[in-house]
Write a protein that holds these residues in place. Sequence first.
Motif, short mmCIF file in Angstrom:
data_model
loop_
_atom_site.label_atom_id
_atom_site.label_comp_id
_atom_site.label_asym_id
_atom_site.label_seq_id
_atom_site.Cartn_x
_atom_site.Cartn_y
_atom_site.Cartn_z
N VAL A 175 0.89 -1.16 0.00
CA VAL A 175 0.00 0.00 0.00
C VAL A 175 0.93 1.21 0.00
O VAL A 175 1.61 1.49 0.99
CB VAL A 175 -0.91 0.00 1.25
CG1 VAL A 175 -1.91 1.15 1.16
CG2 VAL A 175 -1.64 -1.33 1.36
N GLN A 200 -4.82 -12.41 -5.19
CA GLN A 200 -5.87 -11.61 -5.85
C GLN A 200 -6.92 -11.18 -4.85
O GLN A 200 -7.41 -10.05 -4.88
CB GLN A 200 -6.52 -12.41 -6.99
CG GLN A 200 -5.59 -12.74 -8.16
CD GLN A 200 -5.06 -11.49 -8.87
OE1 GLN A 200 -5.55 -10.38 -8.67
NE2 GLN A 200 -4.03 -11.65 -9.70
N LEU A 240 -5.61 -8.26 -2.79
CA LEU A 240 -5.68 -7.01 -3.54
C LEU A 240 -7.11 -6.50 -3.61
O LEU A 240 -7.37 -5.30 -3.42
CB LEU A 240 -5.15 -7.22 -4.97
CG LEU A 240 -3.64 -7.38 -5.16
CD1 LEU A 240 -3.31 -7.60 -6.63
CD2 LEU A 240 -2.88 -6.16 -4.63
N ALA A 241 -8.04 -7.41 -3.84
CA ALA A 241 -9.45 -7.01 -3.95
C ALA A 241 -9.94 -6.44 -2.62
O ALA A 241 -10.64 -5.42 -2.60
CB ALA A 241 -10.29 -8.21 -4.37
N ASN A 271 -8.40 -2.92 -2.17
CA ASN A 271 -8.97 -1.92 -3.07
C ASN A 271 -10.39 -1.53 -2.63
O ASN A 271 -10.76 -0.36 -2.68
CB ASN A 271 -8.96 -2.43 -4.51
CG ASN A 271 -7.57 -2.23 -5.14
OD1 ASN A 271 -6.96 -1.17 -4.97
ND2 ASN A 271 -7.07 -3.25 -5.83
N ARG A 296 -10.05 0.75 0.32
CA ARG A 296 -9.60 2.08 -0.10
C ARG A 296 -10.79 2.85 -0.71
O ARG A 296 -10.99 4.03 -0.44
CB ARG A 296 -8.48 1.91 -1.12
CG ARG A 296 -7.83 3.21 -1.50
CD ARG A 296 -6.54 2.91 -2.27
NE ARG A 296 -6.19 4.02 -3.11
CZ ARG A 296 -6.03 3.96 -4.43
NH1 ARG A 296 -6.18 2.81 -5.07
NH2 ARG A 296 -5.69 5.02 -5.11
N ASP A 297 -11.60 2.15 -1.52
CA ASP A 297 -12.78 2.80 -2.10
C ASP A 297 -13.74 3.26 -1.01
O ASP A 297 -14.41 4.28 -1.15
CB ASP A 297 -13.50 1.82 -3.05
CG ASP A 297 -12.67 1.56 -4.30
OD1 ASP A 297 -11.69 2.31 -4.52
OD2 ASP A 297 -12.97 0.59 -5.03
N GLU A 306 -1.60 4.24 -4.02
CA GLU A 306 -1.98 3.06 -4.80
C GLU A 306 -1.75 1.76 -4.03
O GLU A 306 -0.96 1.72 -3.10
CB GLU A 306 -1.23 3.01 -6.14
CG GLU A 306 0.27 3.03 -6.00
CD GLU A 306 0.99 2.95 -7.34
OE1 GLU A 306 0.37 2.57 -8.35
OE2 GLU A 306 2.18 3.25 -7.37
N VAL A 307 -2.49 0.74 -4.43
CA VAL A 307 -2.30 -0.60 -3.88
C VAL A 307 -1.70 -1.44 -5.01
O VAL A 307 -2.33 -1.57 -6.07
CB VAL A 307 -3.63 -1.20 -3.41
CG1 VAL A 307 -3.43 -2.63 -2.93
CG2 VAL A 307 -4.26 -0.35 -2.32
#
Length: 415
Positions: free
Chosen positions: A270, A319, A322-323, A326, A329-330, A338-339
């Motif tokens: 991150v 994966q 990461l999902a 993200n 973060r949203d 950024e990730v």
Amino acid sequence: MALIVQKYGGTSVGSIERIRSVARRIARFHREGHQLVVVVSAMAGETNRLLALARELSANPEPREVDVIAATGEQVTIGLLAIALHEAGLKARSYTGAQVRILTDNAHTKARILEIDEQHVRKDLAEGTIVVVAGFQGVDKQGNVTTLGRGGSDTSGVALAAALKADECQIYTDVDGVYTTDPRIVPEARRLERITFEEMLELASQGSKVLQIRSVEFAGKYMVPLRVLSSFDDADDATGTLITYEEDDDMEQAIISGIAFNRDEAKVSVMGVEDRPGIAYAILGPIAAANIDVDMIVQNIGASGHTDFSFTVNRNEYQKALAVLNAERDKKSFEAREVIGDNRIAKLSVVGIGMRSHVGLASKMFKALAGEGINIQMISTSEIKIAVVIDEKYLELAVRVLHKAFELEKGPDAS
Ligand code: ADP
Ligand code: ASP
Ligand code: MG
């Protein structure tokens, strides 16, 4: 007369001829008057084949169904071995994990053993029957089939040995013991006569797949006498490697006992995240809630209120990790530039109890890697280990270079 639990891995039961050979060894122990519980893996390659079938239908198959499929591999080998034992004139009965009642939690594909009901097993043993148990699998409270994670048959073997208070748990595999590193990568690697439980735990946790980490944890908790041996070696005097629970005086006093590596990791970073109290929790809390195991964690020194935060996870959860981040973060759980991630990394660890009292080992390690131009991406240390993350493509070179730099082929007494 002793009660012995033997576990045979995939290559050891990889063909009908190999299964016959396993039956011959069991018969020999039986003739010597021992009681035997035998845990087997699926035939070599079979678990991979079964998992690939599920993935042909779905990129993200339901873990409960994956377990239903994967557990069949071991069901085949228990039946085959029982028949081979019958043909050798012995009494034998096969059991799936659920039939024994190896009770686990419901974490499909990586379940933990909670309890073993050893009644049927004891009854059979008392009648002179050899008990053959499917490794890698159990059942949860609701009766769902579960599996224990890759390499989980080791854990089935050790857990059964603990539950039965067996005199010894013998792990038969395709190498004749625990080596200073994977002998397939470094042919000069040396077999260890003995290794302390603590070192074995560290090697296994850092990726030496000769024993699954949970099997070593079980062995330590219940002090199971544990030995790693080759199923391909029929010599009566083979001693393999014994896992010991005390450091006795005449034990080999090596500073470093071995090098472990793990290709199954991935790095998640991150970048440019706010540097404030609670940020580690904001990142790793949701990762834990998603049941993703985290290994190394590194947070850089902050500059102008921002920092970079990196950690490693199992590659097959990359994966998903990461999902999760993200999405967080949203949702503005944290703010970050950024990730990003990299799933072409490998972790390599130098392990040894003797490291406690020696300085300069880390610099020796870094010098050896630098000499080959290998960049270190992350570093983590504990009392008895130094681990680094490097680019996957340099892994084998790095293992060879370090094995040589620390002269592990020579043994502690050679000078
Ligand atoms: P099994 O199918 O019998 O469970 P595994 O493939 O899981 O066998 O584990 C045995 C393999 O572990 C060996 O073939 C070897 O390549 C690998 N290995 C990794 N590190 C070591 C080590 N330090 N000592 C011995 N074997 C190791
Ligand atoms: N068959 C399982 C696997 O391949 C369990 C084991 O072999 O220990 O991971
Ligand atoms: Mg294994």
